[in-house]
Design an enzyme around this catalytic site. Structure first.
Site, mmCIF file in Angstrom:
data_model
loop_
_atom_site.group_PDB
_atom_site.id
_atom_site.type_symbol
_atom_site.label_atom_id
_atom_site.label_comp_id
_atom_site.label_asym_id
_atom_site.label_seq_id
_atom_site.Cartn_x
_atom_site.Cartn_y
_atom_site.Cartn_z
ATOM 1 N N ASP A 58 -5.928 6.082 4.766
ATOM 2 C CA ASP A 58 -6.523 4.208 3.911
ATOM 3 C C ASP A 58 -7.371 3.775 4.767
ATOM 4 O O ASP A 58 -6.524 2.141 5.285
ATOM 5 C CB ASP A 58 -5.244 4.271 3.736
ATOM 6 C CG ASP A 58 -5.339 2.935 2.614
ATOM 7 O OD1 ASP A 58 -6.579 3.133 1.904
ATOM 8 O OD2 ASP A 58 -5.162 2.309 2.385
ATOM 9 N N ASP A 80 -8.756 4.045 17.913
ATOM 10 C CA ASP A 80 -9.590 4.432 16.635
ATOM 11 C C ASP A 80 -9.553 5.646 15.990
ATOM 12 O O ASP A 80 -9.295 6.566 16.348
ATOM 13 C CB ASP A 80 -10.567 4.366 17.327
ATOM 14 C CG ASP A 80 -11.977 4.043 16.464
ATOM 15 O OD1 ASP A 80 -11.390 4.321 15.154
ATOM 16 O OD2 ASP A 80 -13.414 3.204 16.748
ATOM 17 N N LYS A 128 -13.047 3.893 -0.866
ATOM 18 C CA LYS A 128 -13.992 3.056 -1.314
ATOM 19 C C LYS A 128 -14.927 3.397 -1.800
ATOM 20 O O LYS A 128 -15.678 3.577 -1.537
ATOM 21 C CB LYS A 128 -13.745 2.467 0.407
ATOM 22 C CG LYS A 128 -12.991 2.108 1.331
ATOM 23 C CD LYS A 128 -11.345 1.460 0.398
ATOM 24 C CE LYS A 128 -9.740 1.633 1.223
ATOM 25 N NZ LYS A 128 -8.712 1.515 0.651
ATOM 26 N N CYS A 152 -1.605 1.086 10.493
ATOM 27 C CA CYS A 152 -1.325 -0.477 10.435
ATOM 28 C C CYS A 152 -1.034 -0.933 9.844
ATOM 29 O O CYS A 152 -2.254 -1.176 8.247
ATOM 30 C CB CYS A 152 -1.806 -1.842 11.177
ATOM 31 S SG CYS A 152 -1.636 -3.075 11.727
ATOM 32 N N PRO A 153 0.350 -1.714 8.891
ATOM 33 C CA PRO A 153 0.859 -2.164 9.393
ATOM 34 C C PRO A 153 2.432 -1.241 9.006
ATOM 35 O O PRO A 153 3.792 -1.272 9.440
ATOM 36 C CB PRO A 153 2.092 -3.967 8.711
ATOM 37 C CG PRO A 153 1.374 -3.845 7.093
ATOM 38 C CD PRO A 153 -0.236 -2.354 7.102
ATOM 39 N N GLY A 154 1.802 -0.177 8.756
ATOM 40 C CA GLY A 154 2.711 1.090 8.317
ATOM 41 C C GLY A 154 3.431 1.127 6.945
ATOM 42 O O GLY A 154 4.097 2.240 6.578
ATOM 43 N N GLY A 155 1.952 1.124 5.970
ATOM 44 C CA GLY A 155 2.491 1.085 4.731
ATOM 45 C C GLY A 155 2.677 2.694 4.144
ATOM 46 O O GLY A 155 3.925 3.465 3.599
ATOM 47 N N ASP A 206 -2.978 3.343 15.026
ATOM 48 C CA ASP A 206 -3.815 2.182 14.553
ATOM 49 C C ASP A 206 -4.149 1.563 16.276
ATOM 50 O O ASP A 206 -3.232 0.800 17.013
ATOM 51 C CB ASP A 206 -3.136 1.797 13.584
ATOM 52 C CG ASP A 206 -4.495 0.372 13.310
ATOM 53 O OD1 ASP A 206 -4.962 -0.347 13.757
ATOM 54 O OD2 ASP A 206 -4.444 0.858 11.337
ATOM 55 N N SER A 209 0.997 -0.927 -0.152
ATOM 56 C CA SER A 209 -0.108 0.131 0.436
ATOM 57 C C SER A 209 0.841 1.013 -0.058
ATOM 58 O O SER A 209 0.759 2.006 -0.151
ATOM 59 C CB SER A 209 -0.768 -0.417 1.084
ATOM 60 O OG SER A 209 -0.368 0.424 2.255
#
Length: 366
Positions: A277, A260, A306, A221-224, A240, A188
């Site tokens: 994202d 959150d 989305k 998460c995970p940090g892209g 996250d 991502s």
């Protein structure tokens, strides 16, 4: 020349067609869209002979969401003789373009076109030489002149035309060529990198993506996406409940907040960037983004919306209109852009930049 070719993601031809029909109509450039499912392109045929050129000059390309590239073309060239494909193409372009600055021989971004793409790359060199001899292309590439496009839809079958270098995508086929970094936590990361290339002029990167800026990544998460901010030496709050990649934590630039993303409220007043994202309904994300912008919690934001299965153009338009209305209501001047990026799937990426506010908000706007 009354036809405009718009390249898009395969499967999104209807959205691309709906958008160009809507936005051309708003400028009283009327016509109809020819759509073939999963073709990766749309042809908008104007009713008036010169309206194709008018459209690609007057409608800002940056205002289009689903188009990766566009160019005006003439009639389809068919049955090009294998022994001499060049002469008919040169003939179609003579008198249409003079001293063009660049040649792009392209195809749609489909699996079926991959073999054709190999041919296009080989064909470009001899065609470029012939177009220079004919005066269609300048002797040297220049960004100040129109781009000449030759668009193959099948072997021996192509459209020829041009786009304006100040109102098109600077990328071949409208696709930035990015390499996945081996140390990035997820693929991502390429979405955010592409968004920087598409939305921020290269000569403004040093100022707007500067060392030492503070940023927030919601749903990190995970940090892209955090990876891209860290790579540009920013300090990042990654929000996250899920864990962050240890490689990012080891940089010392990341503060992981187990919260959150929809409930998080920043405590700093000098956050330059917020990125997001999160997999959530687009209306909910749009409302959160509007809240951040109205409150002056960030200067710029890039986020994904989305898309639903149906009425995708309408849904995106509605959400962007909501954000614009919220900004207008609070006296905030902002620049909004949206694009379905190459690395996006069932989503679009939005960029919003606060320019100034009528009511004192952020210190850097006073």
């Amino acid at each position: 020349m009354n036809k405009v070719v718009l390249l898009c993601r395969p499967g999104f031809e209807k959205e691309c067609a709906a958008e160009i029909t809507d936005k051309a109509g708003q400028r009283e450039i009327f016509g109809f869209a020819r759509v073939k499912e999963n073709a990766g392109y749309v042809i908008y045929e104007c009713y008036q002979p010169d309206d194709g050129d008018k459209l690609i000059r007057e409608l800002p390309f940056s205002s289009l969401i689903f188009a990766r590239q566009w160019f005006v073309v003439g009639e389809l060239l068919q049955h090009l003789p294998p022994e001499d494909r060049i002469t008919p193409i040169v003939g179609m372009l003579q008198g249409v373009v003079e001293k063009g600055g660049e040649l792009r021989v392209e195809v749609a971004d489909t699996n079926e076109s991959k073999e054709l793409l190999k041919f296009c790359r080989k064909f470009t060199v001899p065609l470029r030489a012939a177009l220079r001899d004919a005066g269609v292309l300048a002797n040297y590439e220049t960004p100040k002149r129109p781009v000449v496009h030759v668009f193959f839809i099948a072997p021996g079958c192509c459209y020829t035309g041009y786009s304006y270098s100040n109102n098109n995508s600077p990328f071949y086929m409208g696709i930035p060529r990015l390499k996945f970094p081996a140390d990035a936590p997820s693929r991502s990361t390429l979405k955010l990198e592409e968004a920087f290339h598409v939305f921020i002029p290269a000569d403004e990167w040093d100022e707007r993506l500067a060392n030492g800026m503070w940023a927030v990544d919601l749903g990190a998460c995970p940090g892209g996406w955090t990876y891209q901010l860290v790579k540009r030496n920013m300090w990042v709050y990654s929000v996250d409940n899920g864990p962050m990649a240890q490689s990012l934590m080891d940089t010392g630039q990341v503060t992981w907040l187990r919260e959150d993303g929809f409930k998080f409220r920043p405590t700093r007043s000098n956050i330059s960037w917020m990125v997001c994202d999160m997999v959530e309904k687009p209306a909910k994300v749009a409302a959160l983004m509007a809240q951040w912008l109205v409150n002056g919690w960030c200067r710029e934001t890039i986020f994904n919306l989305k898309l639903p299965m149906k009425k995708r153009y309408e849904e995106v338009s509605h959400n962007l209109a909501y954000i614009q209305a919220q900004l207008d209501e609070h006296g905030i001047n902002a620049q909004i852009q949206a694009r379905q990026l190459y690395h996006d799937r069932e989503e679009v990426t939005v960029h919003v930049r606060r320019i100034w506010a009528a009511v004192g908000g952020r210190r850097d706007e006073r």
